[in-house]
Enzyme design. Structure first.
Site, PDB file in Angstrom:
ATOM      1  N   GLU A   1       0.853  -1.188   0.000  1.00 16.68           N
ATOM      2  CA  GLU A   1       0.000   0.000   0.000  1.00 16.68           C
ATOM      3  C   GLU A   1       0.890   1.240   0.000  1.00 16.68           C
ATOM      4  O   GLU A   1       1.934   1.256   0.642  1.00 16.68           O
ATOM      5  CB  GLU A   1      -0.861   0.054   1.283  1.00 16.68           C
ATOM      6  CG  GLU A   1      -1.801  -1.115   1.482  1.00 16.68           C
ATOM      7  CD  GLU A   1      -3.135  -0.912   0.785  1.00 16.68           C
ATOM      8  OE1 GLU A   1      -3.311   0.144   0.129  1.00 16.68           O
ATOM      9  OE2 GLU A   1      -3.974  -1.802   0.877  1.00 16.68           O
ATOM     10  N   CYS A   2       0.436   2.286  -0.678  1.00 19.10           N
ATOM     11  CA  CYS A   2       1.190   3.543  -0.612  1.00 19.10           C
ATOM     12  C   CYS A   2       0.914   4.248   0.702  1.00 19.10           C
ATOM     13  O   CYS A   2       1.606   5.184   1.069  1.00 19.10           O
ATOM     14  CB  CYS A   2       0.828   4.447  -1.773  1.00 19.10           C
ATOM     15  SG  CYS A   2      -0.895   4.944  -1.792  1.00 19.10           S
TER      16      CYS A   2
END
Ligand code: SF4
Length: 248
Positions: free
Chosen positions: A234-235
């Site tokens: 995930e960013c």
């Protein structure tokens, strides 16, 4: 209301129980009915982004669409956004990193523009900061997002409607239970375009360094091309805690 309180007119457990088996369309209808113009959406203008945009703008044609420009997007992403903006007359709000993309590389000791050594730091300042700024400035009560449970382990336990203390808003995920097959069928039935890099093997599209997005091989998980080989899926923008670069 403090950051940890939820608005008391909505009980997420009850809403989720009633929406769990609902179609994405019905979920968007519910969100539009409940939040009206205080509902926004996020879009990365990625591989299958046309789908949620199509669904949302059929219900709320002028919905504000938040797009985060990290400074490292593919040129094709900007072109795709323009293509969709014209076709659907979209109300796009682009929030950009405060950094000059080249200067950031120099200042942070990133000597190869096609590879990030410190992904956490780069995502924190170039993606998460503008996202938090957008949510603070537009202060919506809820936002639509395109995450699906089968995309990543971090998304399996998500609920359709979730309070986010981080953004002081409800995150609503109409596509949470959809499969790739359903996505494909909807895209085809509505003649929706994929991102131009999709046909080159990019199943999930973020920033252009190879450390962040690469094409996948046949049989690979669609998100295998994101931060490939790193312990990261995930960013960070979908994590429901205040920004802390050690957690992103
Ligand atoms: S995905 Fe890569 S280039 Fe984009 S903000 Fe994160 S580390 Fe930086």
């Amino acid at each position: 209301m403090t950051l940890t309180d939820t608005p008391n007119d909505l009980k997420p457990e009850e809403v989720n129980a009633s929406l769990e088996g609902a179609s994405p369309d019905r979920i968007i209808q519910w969100a539009a009915g409940h939040f009206g113009n205080d509902l926004v959406m996020w879009s990365s203008f990625g591989a299958e982004s046309a789908l949620l945009i199509h669904m949302a703008t059929r219900v709320l044609p002028d919905i504000r669409i938040i797009m985060i420009d990290t400074g490292y997007l593919f040129p094709e992403t900007h072109q795709f956004m323009e293509q969709l903006r014209r076709r659907f007359d979209l109300n796009v709000w682009t929030y950009r990193t405060k950094n000059d993309p080249i200067a950031y590389l120099h200042q942070s000791g990133e000597d190869n523009p096609t590879w990030r050594k410190d992904i956490e730091a780069c995502c924190a300042i170039n993606k998460n900061e503008p996202t938090e700024r957008a949510m603070r400035e537009l202060s919506p009560k809820a936002w639509l997002r395109g995450i699906r449970r089968n995309q990543a382990d971090t998304r399996r336990n998500k609920a359709i409607v979730e309070w986010s203390a981080r953004y002081s808003a409800y995150g609503i995920s109409p596509l949470l239970n959809w499969t790739g097959r359903e996505i494909y069928a909807y895209m085809k039935a509505n003649n929706l375009p994929y991102h131009p890099l999709y046909e080159k093997g990019y199943a999930s599209i973020g920033c252009n360094p190879l450390s962040c997005t690469r094409p996948i091989q046949p049989g690979e998980d669609p998100r295998a091309g994101r931060w490939s080989g790193q312990d990261k899926v995930e960013c960070g923008i979908n994590i429901n805690t205040s920004l802390d670069s050690s957690q992103l």
